[in-house]
Design an enzyme around this catalytic site. Structure first.
Site, PDB file in Angstrom:
ATOM      1  N   ASP A  30       0.842  -1.197   0.000  1.00  0.00           N
ATOM      2  CA  ASP A  30       0.000   0.000   0.000  1.00  0.00           C
ATOM      3  C   ASP A  30       0.879   1.250   0.000  1.00  0.00           C
ATOM      4  O   ASP A  30       1.453   1.617   1.020  1.00  0.00           O
ATOM      5  CB  ASP A  30      -0.912  -0.006   1.227  1.00  0.00           C
ATOM      6  N   TYR A  35       3.652   9.550  -0.493  1.00  0.00           N
ATOM      7  CA  TYR A  35       4.671   8.823   0.276  1.00  0.00           C
ATOM      8  C   TYR A  35       6.063   8.945  -0.352  1.00  0.00           C
ATOM      9  O   TYR A  35       7.060   8.619   0.289  1.00  0.00           O
ATOM     10  CB  TYR A  35       4.314   7.338   0.390  1.00  0.00           C
ATOM     11  N   LYS A  60      -2.286   6.140  -4.310  1.00  0.00           N
ATOM     12  CA  LYS A  60      -3.381   7.063  -4.004  1.00  0.00           C
ATOM     13  C   LYS A  60      -3.014   8.472  -4.450  1.00  0.00           C
ATOM     14  O   LYS A  60      -1.826   8.834  -4.475  1.00  0.00           O
ATOM     15  CB  LYS A  60      -3.662   7.107  -2.502  1.00  0.00           C
ATOM     16  N   HIS A  93      -7.186   9.579  -2.105  1.00  0.00           N
ATOM     17  CA  HIS A  93      -6.565   9.476  -0.785  1.00  0.00           C
ATOM     18  C   HIS A  93      -7.410  10.096   0.324  1.00  0.00           C
ATOM     19  O   HIS A  93      -7.359   9.651   1.481  1.00  0.00           O
ATOM     20  CB  HIS A  93      -5.193  10.163  -0.831  1.00  0.00           C
TER      21      HIS A  93
END
Length: 259
Positions: A30, A35, A60, A93
């Site tokens: 994930d 990120y 996301k 997200h």
């Protein structure tokens, strides 16, 4: 979708952790655009020697990047960073961009799905009202809603809505970011000769959720995967169920209340 995922939030050098996760059996990663580790995850998949079809990869798009054109562009950027021809799951997200941008983003993801760039579309941090706007717009419902979920923050109304509409519930922060010094967790762990994190993950699995534990420590990565050879009994589950504090029990941003 594998029922246990591996989270890489704030792990900017995610390749070693993902390689270790693949070694101990994880097949579900994930990630997210924010990120900043999509390229590292792609490298880990290739280093693992696994076939692309053997792993399930999620990313996301956060609200600052929402919008129809922005989303089309963002999907292509993510594919390029991962080095993949498709993504298994793409999530919105958060719902913080407002109704019009949320729906425009969703429309763009549907087009990417039709084009074969995305296999499955979902959302994250969506409350019932956000899910309802998708339904009322006449779009297919998301396959997934990823929300903060653990015994202290059970978000029951959202979970019930998702289950009613066959939306898979993914649980982020399933081990409460390590804040697991709790008498109930400890006593159940002793009973089963397990650690508290394994108890929390087992609770999530038995609820029918898809937990996404995160760790960069090899020993913890391994132990978090060792949750399929025991079961919690009804008393264990009931004790954990009584700990719900609603949103007040959360440890993350959990932006479910925005308009």
């Amino acid at each position: 979708m594998p029922v246990l995922g591996f989270g890489v939030f704030r792990n900017y050098e995610a390749r070693p952790a993902c390689v270790e996760a693949f070694k101990v059996g994880y097949r579900h990663i994930d990630s997210a655009q924010t990120y900043r580790n999509e390229a590292a995850v792609g490298e880990a998949v290739r280093e693992s020697g696994l076939n692309r079809s053997d792993v399930f990869i999620t990313t996301k798009c956060v609200s600052g990047d929402h919008g129809y054109r922005e989303t089309l562009w963002g999907v292509d950027v993510s594919l390029r960073l991962f080095g993949f021809e498709y993504l298994d799951l793409f999530l919105i997200h958060d719902p913080m961009s407002g109704r019009d941008k949320r729906l425009a983003t969703y429309q763009a993801l549907l087009e990417c799905k039709t084009a074969g760039k995305i296999r499955t579309i979902g959302v994250s941090n969506y409350n019932i009202k956000h899910l309802e706007e998708i339904r009322l717009a006449g779009y297919e419902m998301p396959a997934v809603n990823q929300i903060e979920l653990h015994p202290l923050c059970q978000q029951k109304p959202i979970v019930e809505y998702c289950q009613k509409h066959s939306i898979v519930v993914q649980a982020y922060c399933p081990i409460i970011r390590g804040q697991i010094d709790h008498e109930v967790f400890s006593s159940i762990a002793v009973k089963h000769n397990r650690d508290p994190a394994q108890i929390l993950l087992r609770w999530s699995l038995q609820k029918g959720y898809v937990p996404l534990p995160k760790s960069a420590t090899p020993a913890r990565i391994r132990s978090n995967a060792q949750v399929f050879d025991f079961e919690l009994d009804d008393d264990d589950m009931a004790r954990l169920d009584t700990l719900d504090k609603g949103k007040a029990g959360g440890v993350s941003w959990n932006p479910i209340d925005v308009d």
